[in-house]
Scaffold this active site. Structure first.
Site, mmCIF file in Angstrom:
data_model
loop_
_atom_site.group_PDB
_atom_site.id
_atom_site.type_symbol
_atom_site.label_atom_id
_atom_site.label_comp_id
_atom_site.label_asym_id
_atom_site.label_seq_id
_atom_site.Cartn_x
_atom_site.Cartn_y
_atom_site.Cartn_z
ATOM 1 N N GLU A 50 -91.045 -23.042 26.652
ATOM 2 C CA GLU A 50 -89.980 -23.991 26.987
ATOM 3 C C GLU A 50 -89.523 -24.641 25.702
ATOM 4 O O GLU A 50 -90.339 -25.179 24.944
ATOM 5 C CB GLU A 50 -90.541 -25.114 27.868
ATOM 6 C CG GLU A 50 -90.528 -24.871 29.340
ATOM 7 C CD GLU A 50 -91.125 -26.076 30.073
ATOM 8 O OE1 GLU A 50 -90.977 -27.222 29.608
ATOM 9 O OE2 GLU A 50 -91.761 -25.854 31.100
ATOM 10 N N ASP A 73 -90.000 -38.504 30.091
ATOM 11 C CA ASP A 73 -91.020 -38.182 29.097
ATOM 12 C C ASP A 73 -91.857 -39.375 28.673
ATOM 13 O O ASP A 73 -91.360 -40.489 28.549
ATOM 14 C CB ASP A 73 -90.364 -37.557 27.858
ATOM 15 C CG ASP A 73 -89.934 -36.125 28.121
ATOM 16 O OD1 ASP A 73 -90.810 -35.324 28.474
ATOM 17 O OD2 ASP A 73 -88.733 -35.828 27.999
#
Lengths: 262, 395
Positions: free
Chosen positions: A46, A57
């Protein structure tokens, strides 16, 4: 059948998926490390396109995104990087980014340029399927797998929608929270995966919070793939030519294969 | 207007959040839909608005400012007199009651100027809820008084050091907390931004401002105003006062954004005046972004306007032409601040001072028989240090 589907058709093993933020610590580093990750046993990588406000995040990837942006990394650079990587990497590459950079680039153009460079899929954590029709239609047409996420909070109705519409694999978020290393994962992960498996034969990969080979083994014993990001980013900070990160990936590989053979 | 069933005002709005939060938003929306028609809930909201928040706030005939400007008659909707010093209490109270009904005992909030944080801390103290407020490091510095007020009322203030260290980053961090603790926590979002149903829900709680103002101006003048002026950051005080007047097409509605150090400098927060469509904090709306879709750093002398996004309903109202959006810079806002201090003995919040400045200029260009209502969204005590610094006066 897409390139990502092929990974899961190889029944001999479960998938190991690594995440790196493009441009962290530098564009050159990303170009160098991705082939090393593939060689060390990753099945899919990824590639995170850095965004200024990465709300899904945790601290590690926030910091990496910030640093990558300071280095001037743009979505264009990320696409260009894939083109370069394709000269030596054949495993599937998947973009992970937030919706705004894609939207601003132009959805059609983004999908078209990505596929042309050799990207196989895209994950957009702030775009649930409810909002995904436009990107879904266009990415499908271009042959880019749009991978949707499921969470421990997802209801039966939402699980059905996501498994029907996700392509490549289903990204199951292991914890209610942001990305980043954790000591323990959701205790009922097995139950969660079993519940989803009843509704689909599509592969289920689990991510968020996985940082040790032990956790990877535990996840691989129930799911089709394991996604590791923040810990890889942390290990990339060592100035050792990515020795420690590759060592870590090899350990993950062994742990996952162990789960499979046992 | 009501958004469509996916939470869109025209092309703006929606829910661009991680999957984890979608079921949480569904639950919130379902609860709100029930409560929206629950007379007992609104009865409690109104009773507490009266006895706790001090509503209705007065509509004040600002003769001093009117005389100074020499034109239209100016009225001030005195949200600065509401409990905790700004309109923010209306929404904090409404959502606090809602959270309690939903059985959520832990409240998360973000704050820029600190007004929403203080309002949330107060409501949590009153309702016996745990309160965590995220605030950017830069805002903690420039709004020290409000940080202390929040702590006095039992809130835990968490300083956010990421990004621009202002409101935008406080929202990011609040969302991260919410994603992590969604099951037992309610995110008490402070403006008409964020994913659906927040823009509509916050608007409903804030529209008490406009409902009161509508009745009050009729009582005082026998008619409706010609202009309504309000400052716009996320846009909650503006939507609150506009909403009951949206259908009165002849009333001109004006939203005043922060031009910071000037629109050309790039250091501003004039999202509607100078931005473009994008997706931030769960909603599709106007944004200040660069050509790569990265969110820009903003600047305003007022922490409450220092935000690169804006509520989706404002974006819709801009495109439809129903509301005119303008921008006033830091220096002009300071001039507005001093003008209201001297002509009325009222210290406006720096946010509201943007609206004061614009309305003062506007009033001067109008006839004496015209009426302007300004939403004086908050009081200025919290801004004393900033004003002193900007004026070069030592305290």
């Amino acid at each position: 059948m897409s390139c990502i589907d092929d990974v899961f058709k190889k029944k001999r093993k479960k998938a190991l998926i690594a995440y790196v933020t493009v441009g962290y610590p530098s564009i050159e580093a990303t170009i160098k490390v991705v082939p090393m990750l593939a060689e060390s046993g990753c099945d899919i990588v990824e590639l995170g396109i850095p965004f200024s406000d990465p709300m899904a995040d945790g601290a590690t990837i926030q910091q990496a995104s910030f640093c990558a942006r300071q280095n001037g990394t743009t979505p264009k650079h990320c696409i260009e990087l894939v083109r370069q990587l394709r000269q030596e990497v054949s495993i599937p590459l998947v973009f992970m980014t937030y919706y705004n950079p894609v939207f601003k680039y132009g959805i059609e153009k983004f999908c078209c340029d990505s596929v042309e460079a050799g990207v196989n899929g895209i994950i957009v954590p702030d775009m649930p399927p409810d909002e995904g029709f436009e990107l879904e239609t266009i990415s499908h047409k271009q042959g880019l797998d749009l991978i949707y996420l499921l969470a421990p909070t997802s209801t039966a109705e939402r699980i059905e929608m996501v498994v029907r519409r996700s392509r490549g694999f289903i990204y199951l978020v292991s914890v209610t929270g942001t990305t980043g290393a954790r000591e323990s994962l959701t205790t009922d992960l097995g139950e969660l995966v079993t519940g989803i498996k009843k509704k689909t034969s599509k592969p289920i990969c689990v991510g968020f919070g996985i940082s040790t080979p032990q956790q990877a083994e535990q996840v691989a014993s129930v799911a089709d793939g394991v996604i590791v990001g923040s810990q890889i980013i942390k290990l990339m900070q060592a100035k050792d030519n990515f020795k420690s990160v590759c060592g870590f990936v090899k350990e993950l590989r062994q742990a996952i294969d162990r789960a499979w053979s046992s | 207007m009501q958004p469509d069933k996916k939470g869109y005002f025209g092309e703006y709005g929606g829910r661009f959040v991680p999957e984890t939060l979608i079921p949480v938003l569904d639950e919130l929306e379902a609860n709100y839909r029930v409560l929206k028609n629950d007379a007992a809930f609104w009865g409690e909201f109104e009773s507490l608005s009266r006895d706790y928040s001090g509503r209705p706030t007065p509509l004040y005939d600002a003769e001093g400012m009117t005389g100074h400007c020499g034109g239209a008659r100016i009225f001030l909707k005195r949200e600065d007199l509401a409990h905790t010093g700004a309109h923010k209490i209306n929404n904090a109270l409404g959502q606090g009651l809602l959270a309690r009904k939903m059985g959520k005992r832990r409240i998360i909030a973000e704050t820029g100027a600190g007004q929403h944080g203080v309002a949330t801390a107060a409501v949590c103290a009153k309702l016996g809820l745990k309160c965590i407020v995220y605030m950017g490091e830069e805002d903690v510095r420039r709004q020290a008084l409000n940080v202390f007020r929040m702590k006095l009322m039992g809130a835990e203030v968490k300083t956010v050091c990421g990004g621009s260290r202002t409101l935008k980053d406080a929202i990011n961090e609040a969302i991260r907390d919410w994603v992590t603790n969604a099951r037992d926590s309610h995110y008490l979002l402070g403006s008409v931004v964020g994913p659906s149903p927040y823009p509509r829900m916050v608007r409903d709680f804030q529209s008490i401002i406009g409902k009161e103002a509508r009745k009050q101006i009729k009582d005082k003048t026998g008619r409706l105003p010609d202009y309504i002026v309000a400052c716009v950051g996320g846009g909650s005080n503006a939507i609150g006062i506009y909403h009951p007047f949206l259908k009165d097409e002849e009333i001109r509605l004006i939203g005043v954004e922060a031009a910071g150090k000037g629109l050309k400098s790039g250091m501003h927060a004039a999202t509607l005046v100078a931005g473009s469509t994008g997706i931030l904090h769960g909603t599709r709306s106007y944004l200040l972004q660069d050509k790569e879709g990265q969110i820009k750093q903003t600047h305003s002398i007022s922490a409450g306007l220092d935000y690169p996004g804006v509520g989706p309903e404002h974006s819709f109202l801009k495109d439809s032409g129903r509301v005119k959006y303008v921008a006033v810079d830091d220096g002009q806002a300071l001039e507005g601040f001093r003008l209201l201090c001297r002509t009325e003995g009222i210290m406006p919040a720096m946010e509201s001072a943007h609206a004061i400045y614009y309305a003062a200029k506007l009033a001067g260009s109008l006839n004496r028989d015209e009426i302007i209502v300004i939403n004086l969204s908050g009081r200025g005590d919290k801004d004393i240090d900033i004003v002193a610094e900007a004026m070069g006066a030592g305290l």
